[in-house]
Design a protein around this motif. Structure first.
Motif, PDB file in Angstrom:
ATOM      1  N   GLU A  12       4.335   3.636   1.934  1.00 24.70           N
ATOM      2  CA  GLU A  12       4.126   5.038   1.525  1.00 24.70           C
ATOM      3  C   GLU A  12       3.820   5.126   0.023  1.00 24.70           C
ATOM      4  N   PHE A  13       4.526   4.307  -0.767  1.00 20.28           N
ATOM      5  CA  PHE A  13       4.322   4.312  -2.225  1.00 20.28           C
ATOM      6  C   PHE A  13       2.868   3.997  -2.555  1.00 20.28           C
ATOM      7  N   PHE A  14       2.339   2.943  -1.946  1.00 19.30           N
ATOM      8  CA  PHE A  14       0.969   2.553  -2.281  1.00 19.30           C
ATOM      9  C   PHE A  14      -0.070   3.428  -1.593  1.00 19.30           C
ATOM     10  N   GLU A  15       0.298   4.037  -0.498  1.00 19.88           N
ATOM     11  CA  GLU A  15      -0.616   5.007   0.116  1.00 19.88           C
ATOM     12  C   GLU A  15      -0.823   6.181  -0.845  1.00 19.88           C
ATOM     13  N   ASN A  16       0.253   6.562  -1.524  1.00 19.52           N
ATOM     14  CA  ASN A  16       0.159   7.635  -2.521  1.00 19.52           C
ATOM     15  C   ASN A  16      -0.607   7.205  -3.772  1.00 19.52           C
ATOM     16  N   LYS A  17      -0.790   5.889  -3.923  1.00 22.40           N
ATOM     17  CA  LYS A  17      -1.592   5.369  -5.034  1.00 22.40           C
ATOM     18  C   LYS A  17      -3.016   5.066  -4.545  1.00 22.40           C
ATOM     19  N   ASN A  94       0.018  -5.444  -2.365  1.00 22.90           N
ATOM     20  CA  ASN A  94      -1.019  -4.462  -2.724  1.00 22.90           C
ATOM     21  C   ASN A  94      -2.170  -5.213  -3.374  1.00 22.90           C
ATOM     22  N   TRP A  95      -3.389  -4.759  -3.082  1.00 24.36           N
ATOM     23  CA  TRP A  95      -4.581  -5.510  -3.447  1.00 24.36           C
ATOM     24  C   TRP A  95      -5.593  -4.607  -4.136  1.00 24.36           C
ATOM     25  N   SER A  96      -6.224  -5.178  -5.122  1.00 19.73           N
ATOM     26  CA  SER A  96      -7.323  -4.479  -5.792  1.00 19.73           C
ATOM     27  C   SER A  96      -8.514  -5.420  -5.819  1.00 19.73           C
ATOM     28  N   PHE A  97      -9.628  -4.959  -5.256  1.00 20.30           N
ATOM     29  CA  PHE A  97     -10.844  -5.768  -5.223  1.00 20.30           C
ATOM     30  C   PHE A  97     -11.832  -5.192  -6.243  1.00 20.30           C
ATOM     31  N   GLY A  98     -11.730  -5.712  -7.463  1.00 15.73           N
ATOM     32  CA  GLY A  98     -12.609  -5.248  -8.527  1.00 15.73           C
ATOM     33  C   GLY A  98     -12.305  -3.840  -9.002  1.00 15.73           C
ATOM     34  N   ASP A  99     -11.114  -3.327  -8.728  1.00 16.96           N
ATOM     35  CA  ASP A  99     -10.747  -1.962  -9.125  1.00 16.96           C
ATOM     36  C   ASP A  99      -9.740  -2.042 -10.279  1.00 16.96           C
ATOM     37  N   TYR A 100      -8.467  -1.717 -10.056  1.00 20.43           N
ATOM     38  CA  TYR A 100      -7.486  -1.765 -11.152  1.00 20.43           C
ATOM     39  C   TYR A 100      -7.097  -3.215 -11.437  1.00 20.43           C
ATOM     40  N   THR A 236      -0.984  -9.211  -4.951  1.00 22.79           N
ATOM     41  CA  THR A 236       0.467  -9.298  -5.132  1.00 22.79           C
ATOM     42  C   THR A 236       1.149  -9.626  -3.816  1.00 22.79           C
ATOM     43  N   GLY A 237       2.292 -10.272  -3.930  1.00 20.98           N
ATOM     44  CA  GLY A 237       3.068 -10.600  -2.737  1.00 20.98           C
ATOM     45  C   GLY A 237       4.547 -10.510  -3.013  1.00 20.98           C
ATOM     46  N   MET A 238       5.238  -9.646  -2.255  1.00 19.98           N
ATOM     47  CA  MET A 238       6.686  -9.485  -2.413  1.00 19.98           C
ATOM     48  C   MET A 238       7.384  -9.925  -1.131  1.00 19.98           C
ATOM     49  N   GLY A 239       8.387 -10.792  -1.273  1.00 22.33           N
ATOM     50  CA  GLY A 239       9.142 -11.276  -0.124  1.00 22.33           C
ATOM     51  C   GLY A 239       9.988 -10.163   0.472  1.00 22.33           C
ATOM     52  N   PHE A 240       9.627  -9.719   1.654  1.00 19.60           N
ATOM     53  CA  PHE A 240      10.318  -8.600   2.305  1.00 19.60           C
ATOM     54  C   PHE A 240      11.790  -8.924   2.547  1.00 19.60           C
ATOM     55  N   GLU A 241      12.068 -10.127   3.063  1.00 14.29           N
ATOM     56  CA  GLU A 241      13.457 -10.488   3.378  1.00 14.29           C
ATOM     57  C   GLU A 241      14.316 -10.539   2.119  1.00 14.29           C
ATOM     58  N   ARG A 242      13.748 -11.030   1.014  1.00 17.30           N
ATOM     59  CA  ARG A 242      14.504 -11.096  -0.241  1.00 17.30           C
ATOM     60  C   ARG A 242      14.731  -9.700  -0.818  1.00 17.30           C
ATOM     61  N   LEU A 243      13.722  -8.842  -0.681  1.00 19.62           N
ATOM     62  CA  LEU A 243      13.885  -7.468  -1.151  1.00 19.62           C
ATOM     63  C   LEU A 243      15.006  -6.777  -0.373  1.00 19.62           C
ATOM     64  N   CYS A 244      15.052  -7.010   0.929  1.00 19.30           N
ATOM     65  CA  CYS A 244      16.125  -6.429   1.756  1.00 19.30           C
ATOM     66  C   CYS A 244      17.493  -6.932   1.298  1.00 19.30           C
ATOM     67  N   MET A 245      17.567  -8.227   0.954  1.00 15.64           N
ATOM     68  CA  MET A 245      18.828  -8.794   0.473  1.00 15.64           C
ATOM     69  C   MET A 245      19.308  -8.049  -0.777  1.00 15.64           C
ATOM     70  N   VAL A 246      18.386  -7.794  -1.707  1.00 14.58           N
ATOM     71  CA  VAL A 246      18.747  -7.107  -2.949  1.00 14.58           C
ATOM     72  C   VAL A 246      19.175  -5.675  -2.671  1.00 14.58           C
ATOM     73  N   LEU A 247      18.394  -4.941  -1.881  1.00 14.55           N
ATOM     74  CA  LEU A 247      18.650  -3.519  -1.658  1.00 14.55           C
ATOM     75  C   LEU A 247      19.844  -3.276  -0.735  1.00 14.55           C
ATOM     76  N   GLN A 248      20.187  -4.256   0.099  1.00 10.80           N
ATOM     77  CA  GLN A 248      21.332  -4.091   0.999  1.00 10.80           C
ATOM     78  C   GLN A 248      22.610  -4.680   0.413  1.00 10.80           C
ATOM     79  N   GLY A 249      22.508  -5.203  -0.823  1.00  6.89           N
ATOM     80  CA  GLY A 249      23.710  -5.649  -1.541  1.00  6.89           C
ATOM     81  C   GLY A 249      24.399  -6.844  -0.938  1.00  6.89           C
ATOM     82  N   VAL A 250      23.633  -7.767  -0.365  1.00 12.61           N
ATOM     83  CA  VAL A 250      24.231  -8.974   0.210  1.00 12.61           C
ATOM     84  C   VAL A 250      23.732 -10.194  -0.558  1.00 12.61           C
ATOM     85  N   GLN A 251      24.343 -11.348  -0.287  1.00  7.34           N
ATOM     86  CA  GLN A 251      24.049 -12.554  -1.052  1.00  7.34           C
ATOM     87  C   GLN A 251      23.119 -13.528  -0.332  1.00  7.34           C
TER      88      GLN A 251
END
Length: 871
Positions: A12-17, A94-100, A236-251
């Protein structure tokens, strides 16, 4: 925040961008020979980075399924032992092909992480490329450094080396510096002891990279040099599983709701507890990770097999099975039962998993059962190796044979040996493994030169649906050298009538002719990153001429017959067997077609006949081809066209219709079904659980088939003295043969009975063993019966009989069971050694075994040598 919400918020964040949100591409790549699987979020977009195609939008975002289990990116052996590596993972990108470029990419990454997801800025670190003093002589990425200073204190901006902060697609292709974002989720006490910046990129389980921002601005050439790209891109590439670990407060990633439902199900099924025993925990982590990789691969159309991508999937699944077998004590299939939990958890984001759930379960269950049988057999073989081992160390060669021939895992071999107080020669095993790897590596070695550009034009048009020859120009070429094919040249034309291999259909062959009549042959046509490439052994003399490109029309026509037949076959199978039938793969050549489909049982003769008749009725119906190009995907589906799972479709598609058969297809077809002439099924077999395969022929191949069948019929009829009713005559012969066989068997039994009395009198005693070695005139079956008859009447008996049959030699050895135990004799080992005398070999059980060879003259020497075993 639940994982589903995290994924949705990112998109949703990048759709708004102003980013276009696209679905995850299938993990198994069809038109990229450089990659077996999608191993990063950018892989499905390579054609855009290379400038071979125009993207739907200059800004794209997605969550891409990735698999890292082969080649440079291989995390397989780390999975389960740490808390953050996976075989399959989701990469949010998120990807930019010759844009930003850098400014926006950095600003939005920071906004999303700190403002939308609310991650504390004080636990984040970023890295930038520090430059290099090697051949590239690259300067530090001060542009990125200066942008980061606007968001984070300079003591949290770390300079990274080329290994960590310069991203490359491969040995050639687009590349550039990158900025990684790392998160430190250690406790306050741990942070007070050790500064987090010293742990970045040091494989610390709680100081991990979560997002990599790649600034693609260079192209790596074959000679290793860099050139600036005409347009700059963001990847860009963000690890979904690692992001979940951070946001769910687990180790640990495994403590997130991405994995916990699967782990709970494993605990229930195996009656184990996660978190109490490290070995059990590792096994559970391995299984919960691997079932995702295998399930998604099968759903995307890649079945486990013995080669290529299928072998990788089989290897992942077998790793999971053996961890369960060894540490969770699972002796029955159970991993397939986890697919239901996985489907419920991820089916909304990845609908292919729900749609293919039954197939995925069937295939995994079948693979589990098969490998568990292999493990059971391996345990028996390992037991034999242990018994024949002198000393306390099992040779690496024997362990490698068990691993290579029977698929028995080496770590399981080592574990069992340690339990028996034995050692494994690890060095010897690694030596044999390296020899095998080098052999495989040499067989697949390939070097690719840079493209030589003759015409700076990336546009290429395929005209092969309408024309089989055209005047073309070569726009670029390159040389490729491999052990398999030697030197080959790859040519790209401005337009081409040659169909590139795809959708199961083989690539076209033909030739290229210059103005002087000189010809070079096109040996194959393939597509790589959306470019049609033609393969030739030689280059034309003058590359800048206009050439006449001509497709081999006979091969194309036969291939079209077979391709059209696959569409009719698909329709026939759904009509005869039911709507559950779905295409699972195909191979369309000029000589035959192969069609894989989902079905739960072997087809009966009647069903095969009905399928064949259905297809031939459509051929006789003379159905015209209805082709529609550039149809919007949604409209094509509304019109009834069938889309195949595992295939990647664009916004517009091509539909092929013959009567009621309508499918999305990019292949070539006949203009009317009557061109096919006739359709004949040659075989029907199983590929995997729930997957069947039909091989069939059409047109000239059917004519050849009937011609050969007709010749065989008249030959058989001639052997039957030209009987008017050959079937009746053959049946009469069979009945007569059965009757004569019974008479012969009766005579042989009588002969053996009489022989038994004579032989009993010839038995001599040597060192307490009743011994007889003799050549006799009986068949192998009669000899076996004779051996066991004598054995039931004579104790401590050692027999070796030799006989001739059809110009071959046969040795049969019988040893009483009490002798096997008392004197450590083994009939299998004995005939294997004696088989050398008859130039053959054999084996069997310790008390009875046989050997066959091609030298009957050696029988007497073998009989004489047998005495040495008891003297």
């Amino acid at each position: 925040m639940k994982s589903q919400d995290i994924r949705n918020k990112f998109l949703e964040f990048f759709e708004n961008k102003e980013h276009l949100i696209v679905p995850s591409a299938p993990m198994v790549l069809k038109n990229d020979p450089t990659l077996m699987f999608v191993n990063s979020g950018m892989a499905p977009f390579k054609e855009y980075f290379l400038g071979n195609s125009e993207p739907k939008n200059n800004r794209i975002a997605d969550s891409q399924k990735c698999l890292r289990v082969s080649g440079k990116h291989n995390d397989l052996e780390e999975v389960g032992y740490d808390t953050y590596h996976h075989t399959l993972f989701e990469m949010l990108g998120n990807w930019s092909f010759g844009d930003y470029f850098k400014k926006e990419a950095i600003a939005w990454a920071w906004e999303l992480l700190t403002e939308v997801f609310g991650i504390d800025k004080d636990i984040l670190y970023v890295t930038v490329f520090e430059g290099s003093n090697d051949a590239d002589n690259l300067k530090m990425d001060t542009e990125a450094y200066d942008i980061w200073k606007q968001y984070i204190s300079e003591d949290r901006i770390l300079k990274g080396n080329k290994k960590d902060n310069f991203w490359e697609m491969g040995e050639q292709g687009p590349c550039g510096p990158c900025s990684e974002i790392h998160v430190d989720i250690r406790s306050a006490e741990e942070k007070a002891k050790v500064d987090g910046k010293t742990l970045v990129n040091m494989d610390h389980p709680q100081v991990v990279e979560i997002w990599n921002l790649v600034f693609m601005q260079y192209n790596r050439k074959a000679n290793g040099s860099l050139e600036a790209l005409p347009s700059k891109h963001i990847d860009t590439g963000m690890g979904f599983e690692r992001l979940c670990m951070v946001l769910q407060g687990v180790q640990s990633n495994y403590d997130t709701d991405v994995f916990t439902p699967i782990i709970r199900e494993i605990e229930t099924i195996t009656n184990t507890d996660y978190g109490k025993d490290e070995k059990v925990d590792i096994a559970i982590r391995v299984i919960s990770d691997h079932v995702r990789a295998v399930a998604f691969s099968i759903a995307d159309g890649q079945l486990p097999s013995n080669t290529g991508a299928g072998y990788v999937i089989r290897r992942i699944l077998r790793r999971a099975i053996r961890y369960g077998f060894t540490f969770l004590n699972t002796k029955e299939p159970f991993i397939y039962r986890l697919v239901d939990v996985l489907s419920k958890k991820m089916g909304e984001a990845f609908p292919e998993l729900k749609a293919q759930k039954q197939l995925v379960e069937n295939v995994i269950k079948e693979e589990e059962a098969s490998f568990l049988r292999t493990l059971e057999q391996g345990l028996i073989l390992l037991d034999g190796i242990v018994k024949n081992t002198k000393g306390d160390t099992v040779s690496g060669e024997k362990a490698f044979e068990l691993y290579d021939t029977y698929g028995f895992p080496i770590d399981l071999t080592a574990l069992i040996l340690s339990e028996k107080g034995l050692k494994l020669d690890h060095e010897g095993f690694e030596k044999h493994l390296e020899i095998q790897k080098n052999r495989s590596r040499k067989a697949s070695e390939m070097s690719t030169d840079d493209w030589t550009v003759l015409i700076d034009d990336t546009e290429q048009e395929f005209i092969g649906y309408d024309f089989l020859e055209a005047n073309v120009k070569i726009t670029r070429y390159r040389k490729v050298t491999s052990k398999k094919d030697g030197e080959m040249y790859q040519l790209v034309f401005n337009l081409t009538p040659f169909y590139a291999e795809g959708g199961g259909q083989v690539g076209d062959k033909g030739y290229l002719q210059d103005a002087h009549g000189d010809v070079i042959y096109i040996l194959d046509t393939k597509k790589e990153n959306n470019v049609i490439i033609h393969f030739a052994k030689n280059l034309p003399k003058n590359l800048n001429e206009v050439f006449k490109a001509v497709v081999d029309d006979k091969q194309r026509y036969r291939t079209e017959c077979n391709h059209t037949a696959t569409h009719l076959l698909h329709q026939a199978l759904r009509e005869v067997l039911g709507d559950h039938v779905e295409q699972k793969g195909s191979a369309v050549h000029s000589k035959y077609l192969r069609f894989d489909f989902s079905h739960f049982s072997k087809l009966t003769d009647e069903e095969l006949r009905d399928v064949e008749n259905f297809v031939n009725a459509r051929i006789e119906g003379k159905l015209d081809l209805e082709e529609h190009r550039n149809v919007p995907m949604e409209q094509a589906i509304e019109n009834g066209a069938m889309a195949l799972f595992g295939e990647k479709y664009g916004d517009t598609v091509r539909t092929i219709k013959f009567g009621q058969s309508i499918e999305l297809c990019g292949g070539t077809h006949v203009k009317n079904t009557s061109d096919i002439w006739h359709f004949k099924i040659r075989s029907e077999s199983a590929v995997a659980s729930g997957i069947r395969r039909i091989e069939a022929i059409t047109n000239d191949a059917v004519k050849d088939y009937y011609s050969e069948t007709n010749k065989a019929y008249f030959k058989i009829k001639g052997l039957l003295n030209n009987a008017q009713e050959p079937v009746k005559a053959l049946k009469s012969l069979q009945e007569e043969n059965t009757s004569l066989k019974k008479q012969v068997e009766a005579l042989l039994r009588d002969k053996a009975k009489n022989l038994k009395g004579e032989l009993k009198n010839e038995i001599t005693k040597i060192n307490g063993v009743q011994f007889l070695a003799k050549k006799i005139d009986l068949d192998a079956s009669g000899i076996k019966d004779l051996c066991f008859d004598l054995g039931s009447q004579v104790d401590n008996l050692f027999l070796l009989f030799g006989c001739e049959a059809g110009g071959k030699a046969i040795l049969s050895c019988y040893i009483s069971k009490e002798l096997v135990a008392a004197k450590d004799l083994n009939a299998g080992n004995i005939v294997r050694e004696l088989g050398k005398y008859i130039q053959g070999g054999g084996g069997g059980q310790p008390f009875f075994a046989t050997a066959g060879g091609k030298k009957p003259a050696g029988i007497e020497a073998a009989l004489e040598a047998s005495k040495s075993y008891i003297e």
